[in-house]
Design an enzyme around this catalytic site. Structure first.
Site, PDB file in Angstrom:
ATOM      1  N   SER A 149       1.011  -1.357  -0.174  1.00 53.35           N
ATOM      2  CA  SER A 149      -0.095  -0.562  -0.078  1.00 53.35           C
ATOM      3  C   SER A 149       0.928   0.849   0.198  1.00 53.35           C
ATOM      4  CB  SER A 149      -1.105   0.297   1.400  1.00 53.35           C
ATOM      5  OG  SER A 149      -1.529   0.836   1.614  1.00 53.35           O
ATOM      6  N   TYR A 162      -1.031  -0.893  10.271  1.00 56.22           N
ATOM      7  CA  TYR A 162      -1.377  -0.903   8.865  1.00 56.22           C
ATOM      8  C   TYR A 162       0.684  -0.576   7.761  1.00 56.22           C
ATOM      9  CZ  TYR A 162      -3.172  -1.531   4.276  1.00 56.22           C
ATOM     10  OH  TYR A 162      -3.634  -1.933   2.716  1.00 56.22           O
ATOM     11  N   LYS A 166       3.035  -2.740   5.984  1.00 55.31           N
ATOM     12  CA  LYS A 166       3.510  -2.827   4.479  1.00 55.31           C
ATOM     13  C   LYS A 166       4.413  -2.426   4.691  1.00 55.31           C
ATOM     14  CE  LYS A 166      -0.774  -4.243   3.431  1.00 55.31           C
ATOM     15  NZ  LYS A 166      -1.260  -5.580   2.323  1.00 55.31           N
TER      16      LYS A 166
END
Length: 254
Positions: A149, A162, A166
């Site tokens: 991402s 997150y 990632k």
């Protein structure tokens, strides 16, 4: 020399796609089947996997729906065994499953939330890549595709766990490309905003204004717009591409 059709063909290949029952995962599953691959569709809900499996089979390909929590190593181990027992091989692995839960402030991020985000987005892909990549390297080779991402390279206050996971997945891509070379290619798609199920939680008016101001194309991506990049990485068209981190985000700048 292969024709263009032959370069992008996945005929005779088996692809294992996590998070394959919806969103970008479903789009890749259907596209890979259209290109000739048989598909292992893995996600936590078996009924959702079975629906996509039926779509794959309607295209004349074989499918294995399999319920698995990718953040749990024992379930990942079982998934790999099921895939190899059913098809005898895996040629393409797509680490697509992921999540980014909401929180009000950084101090509200609990240990369990942190652990669950890192488990699904990083620990699981590591274990799955280790198991499948090792077999690929000892066999006839293959391709691993990680779905990352833009949060990994342009993180915000709303996605700290997150983003960290990632970013780790990006590093994992480079490390595994070296680990499994030369028979296994490992590449990463750094995805921008796409109109998948997660978009249902957006304030669409505010989101579209933000995309218009902060991206070159002025909009989020449609789920099917992941297909071209994924098919390239999965196929012989990418025979000289490994350790690549390719951003697919519409020119998102912020």
């Amino acid at each position: 020399m292969k024709t263009v059709e032959e370069l992008f063909s996945l005929t005779g290949k088996v692809a294992l796609i996590t998070g394959g029952s919806r969103g970008l995962g479903r789009e890749m599953a259907i596209a890979f089947a259209q290109a000739g691959a048989d598909i292992v569709i893995a996600s936590r809900k078996l009924d959702a996997c079975e629906k996509v499996a039926a779509e794959v089979e309607a295209l004349g390909r074989r499918a294995l729906p399999y319920a698995c929590h990718i953040g749990r190593w024992n379930q990942v181990n079982d998934l790999v065994e099921a895939a190899y027992n059913h098809f005898g091989k895996v040629d393409i692995l797509v680490n697509n499953a992921g999540m980014s839960p909401l929180y009000d402030s950084i101090v509200d991020v609990s240990e369990s939330m942190w652990d669950s985000v890192l488990a699904l987005n990083l620990k699981g892909p590591f274990r799955l890549s280790a198991l499948v990549g090792d077999r690929m390297a000892k066999g006839s080779g293959g391709a691993i595709i990680n779905i990352s991402s833009i949060a990994a390279i342009r993180p915000t206050k709303n996605e700290v766990p997150y983003a960290a996971a990632k970013a780790g997945l990006n590093a994992l891509t480079l490390a595994l490309a070296d680990t499994f070379a030369p028979k296994v290619r490992v590449n990463c798609i750094i995805a921008g905003p796409f109109l998948t199920d997660i978009a249902k939680a957006w304030n669409m008016e505010e989101a579209m204004k933000r995309f218009g101001e902060n991206s070159a194309l002025g909009r989020p991506g449609e789920p099917e717009e992941i297909i071209g990049t994924a098919l390239y990485f999965a196929s012989d068209a990418a025979s000289f591409t490994t350790g690549s981190l390719l951003t697919v985000d519409g020119g998102y700048r912020k």
